[in-house]
Each structure stands twice: as C-alpha cells, then as structure tokens.
Enzyme design. Structure first.
Site, PDB file in Angstrom:
ATOM      1  N   CYS A   1       0.954  -1.229   0.035  1.00  0.00           N
ATOM      2  CA  CYS A   1      -0.190  -0.025   0.175  1.00  0.00           C
ATOM      3  C   CYS A   1       0.789   1.189   0.115  1.00  0.00           C
ATOM      4  O   CYS A   1       1.445   1.658   1.162  1.00  0.00           O
ATOM      5  CB  CYS A   1      -0.918  -0.140   1.181  1.00  0.00           C
ATOM      6  SG  CYS A   1      -2.058   1.574   1.348  1.00  0.00           S
TER       7      CYS A   1
ATOM      8  N   CYS B   1      -0.381   4.130   2.366  1.00  0.00           N
ATOM      9  CA  CYS B   1      -0.202   3.745   3.740  1.00  0.00           C
ATOM     10  C   CYS B   1       1.345   4.121   4.176  1.00  0.00           C
ATOM     11  O   CYS B   1       1.423   4.692   5.033  1.00  0.00           O
ATOM     12  CB  CYS B   1      -0.778   2.449   4.028  1.00  0.00           C
ATOM     13  SG  CYS B   1      -2.104   1.777   3.459  1.00  0.00           S
ATOM     14  N   ASP B   2       2.292   3.718   3.134  1.00  0.00           N
ATOM     15  CA  ASP B   2       3.624   3.634   3.746  1.00  0.00           C
ATOM     16  C   ASP B   2       4.679   4.331   2.962  1.00  0.00           C
ATOM     17  O   ASP B   2       5.642   4.458   3.315  1.00  0.00           O
ATOM     18  CB  ASP B   2       4.019   2.220   3.481  1.00  0.00           C
ATOM     19  CG  ASP B   2       3.273   1.239   4.601  1.00  0.00           C
ATOM     20  OD1 ASP B   2       2.843   1.658   5.415  1.00  0.00           O
ATOM     21  OD2 ASP B   2       3.216   0.116   4.055  1.00  0.00           O
TER      22      ASP B   2
END
Length: 405
Positions: free
Chosen positions: A219, A222-223
């Site tokens: 992701c 997300c990261d």
C-alpha cells in the site's frame, strides 16, 4: 399447556413463517402446519378468523388465535416459554478485520447478540502491518497489532463474542436462520455480514515472508512517507502498480519498476505518466527472485528473463502490486461475485444478492482497500443489518401482534 391441536398457518415462501415454525419446534410443542394457499379448508378457517384475509403466519391453539406472533405472544398463547434459541445470534460477522470488529462494536452496543467468526487471529491484514501512518487520531505512527487489539477489546467490552479458529466453510440459507458451518461446528445467525477481507498476492520468493511489514508493503498510500528520499523497487505492471508508482515517486529518491512481462499492462495514460517520471526506471521481462535483509529490506535481487543473469538492486523497500485475492471461496454459488471473486453489493445498502447477507470492507467489490474505509463500511453495515432484522420482525424483534377474537 395450550389446548390441542396447535395449528400453524404458513406458506413455504414466507420467512416469518419459518421463524415461527422454528420457535414452535424449539418449545417441543406438538403442532400441525397447513398451507392456506393449497388447502381450501385451511384457507376457509383462516379467513373466518381474520375477517377474510389470508395473513400468515398465524397460530391457533384451541379457541385462541394470533397473527404474526412474536416470542411474547407465542408464550402467552401456548402457555410455555418461547425464547430465542441459545445458539442463534442476531448478527454473525465473518472475519475479524477492521470492518468486522468495528461492525461488531456497533451491533453489540445496540443490544444485538453478536458473534465474529475468524479463521486466524483478530485484526486481519491491518494487524500484520508494522506501522500505520494515516489512521485518524494517531499523530505518530501506530503499530497495526496495537491498533487492532484496541478495536478487538472495544468490541468485547460491548459484549461481542469473538471466536477464533472458526473458518466459515459454507453458509446454509435454507432454514429460518443462516447456518454458518465451520470446522469447529455450526453457528446460526439471523443476519450475516461478510467481512473476510482479501489478501495481497505474494511473489513467493526467498526473504519475502519474514520481511512483510518490515520493508515489504502492499500500500503506497499507507507507507510512502516512510521512504522519503530512499530507493525503492516496485513489482508489477498493471494499473495498480503504475498508480502506486506515481504516488511513490513523490517520496522516493529512485524507483525501479520490475515487470515480469515484456510490456506494461496498465492503461496508456498511466504508462505515459510513469515513463515521464525522472526518478523511475522500468525493467521489462524481469522478475524478483529474492529479497535481501535480516530485519529490514536491504536489496532486491532480479533476474533478466531475456539476457539471463541476475543482479541485486539497492533498495530500502519493496512494494508488491501483483493483484488481490478476496477471501470469498466459501461464497461461491451463494451470492453474486465479480470476475475476481469480490462480493457484489448494492453500494447504498451493502446488501448482497441474498437477503440478510451483507458485505463490507476489502471483500466487497468496489471497496478502496483502506483501513479507514473498512471501518466506515463496517459501521454502515451494522446499522443496515439491524434495520433489516427489525423490518423482518425476526423472533425477538417487532411489535407484538393483536390477538383476534
């Protein structure tokens, strides 16, 4: 005990009739079931009691008669206690990820008897994520296991039962209740919410498994901020890989996009955009063969499928975008699934093609595959299944009917 005989006026298509039939069976009361649609004598007897209509379900015990009875009315009519069967839950969530656990918080808090069935440990993919940087309310990154443990404890505080080691193998919809078969036995529920999520397809190479969540991510949203000014490798060549590469390019110092095929398969617009990025190199006809590193990603080994030979790319992270596989095999032939196996729902109601079965989170077709949206869908599903139960007056729900003379 009520005078004999007890007669149940019912029709095979009527879900309320099935509910009353099961309640009668649970009490052990002897009764005779008649279908006024096929039995003219039964139709005449029912019409005489109702003033001409053929309302079902209806129960007659001696001279007493009631239409569409709930538990209290049946108890008074029969003279024996009619209670909810001990093993029947109001709502069964299948999967204890963010959507299932959040939904359980809301249904349990509303007083519905709630169970969450989970084949492994609670938390889903979120619990396997080392750090979560974009969850509201946490200015600093929070560990996935910690976040999901908090959600689990909150659901349990409101009375939800979370049963682990209970992989649902099939759902039987033929009875008055949904029967969810697991290897450890069958659980019955009045409503079902599928929150089984999906799993990211893996590369299946040495070093991948121990570094999941420790430099290997699925992701970018997300990261990506964790890899500001650091080198990365992206595996994949479809739309998801290209979209995420565009996002990652705003953070990483350098990205090497590794594609197994001799071409990119994403849309031309995305291909053109990725090719225009100055910090992205594309390796076609290459495959990842190993991930280097003990506690974090230190490099990614790739093989040239045309020229032969291997080399190790310096990288602090590996983002894998080779597809998603929904955990929905047990629903084959029961509800509508899309070509990839995701559950098809009405986007407004989250209802599937089977009344009383809902879906939320990553297992649902069209979901955005984010923790926050899974939490939101779990909340929405909780209210919608509660409304569905109330509308159908199942056993403990609904207004008590009036007794007729």
């Amino acid at each position: 005990m009520a005078a004999s005989p007890v007669i149940l006026y019912a029709a095979p298509w009527c879900s309320k009739c099935r509910r009353v039939r099961l309640c009668l069976e649970e009490t052990g009361v002897a009764f005779r079931e008649v279908n006024p649609e096929e039995d003219s004598a039964a139709a005449a007897a029912l019409a005489a009691r109702t003033g001409g209509s053929l309302d079902v379900p209806a129960v007659q015990a001696g001279e007493r008669f009631v239409v569409d009875p709930d538990d209290a009315a049946l108890t008074e009519l029969l003279g024996v206690a009619v209670a909810q069967p001990a093993d029947v839950y109001d709502v069964a969530f299948v999967g204890a990820g963010p959507a299932g656990l959040t939904g359980a918080i809301y249904t349990a808090r509303e007083g519905l008897r709630t169970v969450v069935l989970e084949k492994g440990l609670p938390g889903g993919q979120a619990a396997a994520t080392d750090r979560i940087d974009n969850y509201p309310g946490f200015p600093e990154p929070v560990g996935g296991p910690e976040l999901m443990d908090r959600v689990r404890r909150q659901a349990e505080r409101f009375g939800a039962e979370i049963l682990t080691g209970r992989e649902v193998e099939a759902i039987d919809v033929s009875g008055a209740f949904f029967s969810l078969r697991t290897g450890a036995g069958t659980v019955r529920g009045r409503g079902v919410v599928v929150t089984t999520g999906s799993v990211y397809r893996r590369l299946g190479v040495p070093g991948e498994e121990p570094l999941l969540g420790r430099g290997i991510s699925f992701c970018a949203t997300c990261d990506a901020p964790f890899y500001r000014n650091r080198p990365l490798v992206v595996a994949g060549g479809g739309n998801s890989a290209l979209q995420e590469t565009v996002h990652l390019a705003g953070f990483a110092s350098r990205i090497t996009l590794v594609q197994l095929l001799d071409r990119l398969t994403g849309s031309k617009v995305l291909q053109d955009r990725v090719r225009s990025l100055p910090n992205v190199e594309i390796l076609l006809s290459h495959r990842v063969t190993r991930v280097a590193g003990e506690t974090a990603v230190e490099g990614v080994e790739v093989e040239d499928l045309v020229q032969g030979g291997s080399r190790t790319l310096a990288a602090d992270g590996l983002f894998v975008f080779v597809g998603l596989a929904p955990n929905t095999a047990f629903l084959q032939g029961l509800v509508d699934l899309d070509e990839q196996g995701f559950v098809v729902t009405d986007p407004r109601t989250l209802a599937t093609s089977v009344p009383g079965v809902f879906a939320a989170g990553d297992a649902r077709a069209g979901s955005s595959k984010q923790i926050t949206t899974a939490v939101g869908e779990g909340t929405v599903a909780a209210f919608l299944v509660q409304k569905w139960l109330a509308d159908r007056n199942r056993c403990v729900l609904g207004d008590r009917p009036k007794e007729r003379p």
